[in-house]
Design a protein around this motif. Sequence first.
Motif, mmCIF file in Angstrom:
data_model
loop_
_atom_site.group_PDB
_atom_site.id
_atom_site.type_symbol
_atom_site.label_atom_id
_atom_site.label_comp_id
_atom_site.label_asym_id
_atom_site.label_seq_id
_atom_site.Cartn_x
_atom_site.Cartn_y
_atom_site.Cartn_z
ATOM 1 N N LEU A 95 -8.767 -2.424 -52.328
ATOM 2 C CA LEU A 95 -9.104 -1.630 -53.505
ATOM 3 C C LEU A 95 -10.256 -0.673 -53.193
ATOM 4 C CD1 LEU A 95 -8.828 -4.306 -56.338
ATOM 5 C CD2 LEU A 95 -7.340 -2.328 -55.996
ATOM 6 N N GLY A 96 -11.239 -1.164 -52.430
ATOM 7 C CA GLY A 96 -12.318 -0.278 -51.996
ATOM 8 C C GLY A 96 -11.784 0.871 -51.163
ATOM 9 N N PHE A 97 -10.845 0.574 -50.275
ATOM 10 C CA PHE A 97 -10.194 1.608 -49.462
ATOM 11 C C PHE A 97 -9.528 2.645 -50.361
ATOM 12 C CE2 PHE A 97 -6.433 3.293 -47.354
ATOM 13 C CZ PHE A 97 -6.924 3.691 -46.121
ATOM 14 N N THR A 98 -8.837 2.168 -51.383
ATOM 15 C CA THR A 98 -8.195 3.069 -52.345
ATOM 16 C C THR A 98 -9.206 4.012 -52.973
ATOM 17 O OG1 THR A 98 -6.398 1.542 -52.878
ATOM 18 C CG2 THR A 98 -6.998 3.143 -54.571
ATOM 19 N N GLY A 99 -10.337 3.457 -53.400
ATOM 20 C CA GLY A 99 -11.376 4.287 -54.003
ATOM 21 C C GLY A 99 -11.920 5.327 -53.041
#
Length: 272
Positions: free
Chosen positions: A51-55
Amino acid sequence: MFDTLIEYLGSIAPVNAALIATVFTWLLTAAGAAFVFFFKQMNRPLLDAMLGFTGGVMIAASFWSLLAPAISMSEGEGFVKVLPAAIGFLGGSVFIFVLDKFLPHIHVNFKRAEGIKTPWQKTTLLVLAITMHNIPEGLAVGVLFGGAASAISEATISGAVVLALGIGLQNLPEGIAVAVPLRRMGMSRRKSFFFGQSSALVEPIAGVMGAAAITIFTPVLPYALAFAAGAMIFVVVEEVIPESQQDGNTDLATLGFIGGFTIMMILDVALG
């Protein structure tokens, strides 16, 4: 291979190119949702890192692919030059803010529903949450293809392809984030996959609409690019980043964000 793809997409109608690119981003969401055929549960620290990667990808794409070209293509100097981007950015943020307040939805943790009260099931609410994320992503890709077809130097086919690639990469964890929780709730693998991939079906629709609109109303391109950027950044700050850190995996989520931002920046500068 990349040059061949650019040449092909540049030779067809921008609406068709946008459709192909956004179908690709949808397929990667489906690939993420397909994880439910192999796993019933998802390692939460890994999910938070993803999810951090997505952000990170979304923030980098918002600047390098959308805001910077929007400012560059605007006429005038000083405040006049940045005004279209500022108006579009605020417009996109307000658009998602209004959707967030009124569209019923729920996040991955299932802790609370948002939007107006509704008897809809958690399944529907979760899909609506991710669908809301995907509207600006599809729109951004379509707008860039439309701008490239209008011979605007700041909007290029290669830039649109790179943006679609980046969005596709971050769609993988989004597909997982919808399908795996549904599987954990007891839903069948097939239904979990169906709802997981369907959350991104809005991307081809938004992409085609964005490309068509820009080919007809080319002067609104800087506003449209900034609009998509504002919508994407609102989603990241209001939902993606908080969601990635709710279970205390702040270091992993932050490192994932840095990794996603770096990869998208490299792709956009080197290829776009």
